[in-house]
Design a protein around this motif. Structure first.
Motif, short mmCIF file in Angstrom:
data_model
loop_
_atom_site.label_atom_id
_atom_site.label_comp_id
_atom_site.label_asym_id
_atom_site.label_seq_id
_atom_site.Cartn_x
_atom_site.Cartn_y
_atom_site.Cartn_z
N LEU A 53 0.83 -1.20 0.00
CA LEU A 53 0.00 0.00 0.00
C LEU A 53 0.86 1.25 0.00
N LYS A 56 2.51 1.56 -3.49
CA LYS A 56 1.56 1.95 -4.52
C LYS A 56 1.10 3.40 -4.37
N SER A 57 1.29 3.97 -3.19
CA SER A 57 0.83 5.33 -2.96
C SER A 57 1.93 6.36 -3.22
N GLY A 84 -6.05 13.28 -7.13
CA GLY A 84 -5.36 12.05 -6.77
C GLY A 84 -3.95 12.26 -6.29
N ASP A 121 -3.15 8.84 -4.37
CA ASP A 121 -4.18 7.93 -3.87
C ASP A 121 -4.89 7.29 -5.06
N HIS A 122 -5.95 6.53 -4.77
CA HIS A 122 -6.61 5.73 -5.81
C HIS A 122 -7.33 6.56 -6.87
N ARG A 123 -7.51 7.85 -6.64
CA ARG A 123 -8.23 8.69 -7.60
C ARG A 123 -7.35 9.13 -8.77
N ARG A 126 -3.54 7.87 -13.97
CA ARG A 126 -2.10 7.68 -14.21
C ARG A 126 -1.68 8.14 -15.61
N ASP A 144 7.15 3.75 -10.54
CA ASP A 144 6.05 3.46 -9.60
C ASP A 144 6.29 2.18 -8.83
#
Length: 281
Positions: A53, A56-57, A84, A121-123, A126, A144
């Protein structure tokens, strides 16, 4: 009937036999190994999930050493406006050196790249993110950590598979141990067993008598495994405070449930092994 059963139980008491005492010790140790292996798998999952996590952030952008600071500020402001993106920070020279030191070897005076650390974050869209970076810095490298994530994931799954193989081996050892213990115990008590059968004790009665004692000893081994594994996990948490972060309720539950599997296996195998030995006599 109850008095007769009590007398028979006392006459054919297996707890006096060293083989059965050894079984309790072995069940305790095997249960401890099974419990610690299970908790290690869960702890490894917790560690990987939290690390994954975190990785990925974050996205790192690598720029050439002589990159213009004004263009960097422009990129930072552009990215900060994107949905994001939580924060955008450029690493200082000291932080960059510490990050790259393992790859520099003996060379200490090379120009260091400029690294922009972006928390996301997930928003995050990319594709838009990469496009905005490339529009300002076409030669920028965007990392990443996906390759690293894949490698670590493979290592974690390999470790978990190895632990699963060990767990299966422990179950097989337990089945063999239970069978051999029952066989050795009954044959050691063949004189008492012969007298009981001569007095009219049926095979089913004797099998039940032996099985209940074996199951009782398996329960003792289970209790010992739970206590030993709980003390082990507590000691690890005290010795390594950082490990406590990855210990949750599921690990403590595993310490009780994992040895229970061995107890159930022993409880199933014991009656079958007992009947097999008695019927073969």
């Amino acid at each position: 009937m109850g008095a007769g059963l009590k007398i028979a139980h006392k006459a054919l008491s297996l707890k006096k036999d060293g083989v059965f005492r050894l079984m309790v010790i072995m069940l305790t140790l095997l249960g401890w190994m099974f419990a610690m292996g299970s908790s290690f798998v869960l702890g490894l999952d917790n560690l990987y999930d939290k690390w994954q996590l975190e990785q990925k952030s974050r996205v790192s952008i690598y720029l050439l050493p002589d990159t213009d600071f004004r263009k960097i500020e422009h990129l930072e402001k552009t990215l900060e406006r994107q949905i994001g993106v939580v924060s955008v920070d450029m690493l200082g020279q000291k932080e960059t050196f510490e990050l790259l030191e393992p790859y520099l070897g003996e060379v200490k005076s090379v120009p260091l790249p400029k690294i922009i650390d972006v928390e996301i974050d997930h928003r995050l869209a990319r594709d838009l993110f990469d496009r905005q970076v490339k529009e300002i810095f076409p030669n920028a490298e965007i990392d990443d950590a996906q390759e690293l994530l894949d490698s670590v994931s493979l290592g974690v799954r390999f470790a978990q598979t190895a632990i699963l193989a060990v767990a299966i081996a422990i179950l097989i050892i337990l089945v063999i141990l239970t069978i051999l213990t029952v066989r050795a115990g009954i044959r050691a008590q063949h004189y008492v067993l012969g007298i009981m059968q001569y007095m009219g004790a049926g095979d089913a009665f004797v099998a039940r008598l032996v099985s209940t004692q074996v199951i009782a000893m398996a329960a003792m081994g289970y209790a010992g495994a739970v206590v030993l594994s709980s003390l082990s996990l507590f000691t690890i948490m005290q010795s390594f405070p950082m490990a406590a972060e990855y210990v949750d309720a599921s690990l403590w539950v595993a310490l009780g449930v994992a040895p229970l599997v061995l107890f159930v296996v022993a409880a199933i195998v014991a009656p079958w092994a007992t009947k097999s030995v008695i019927l073969s006599k």
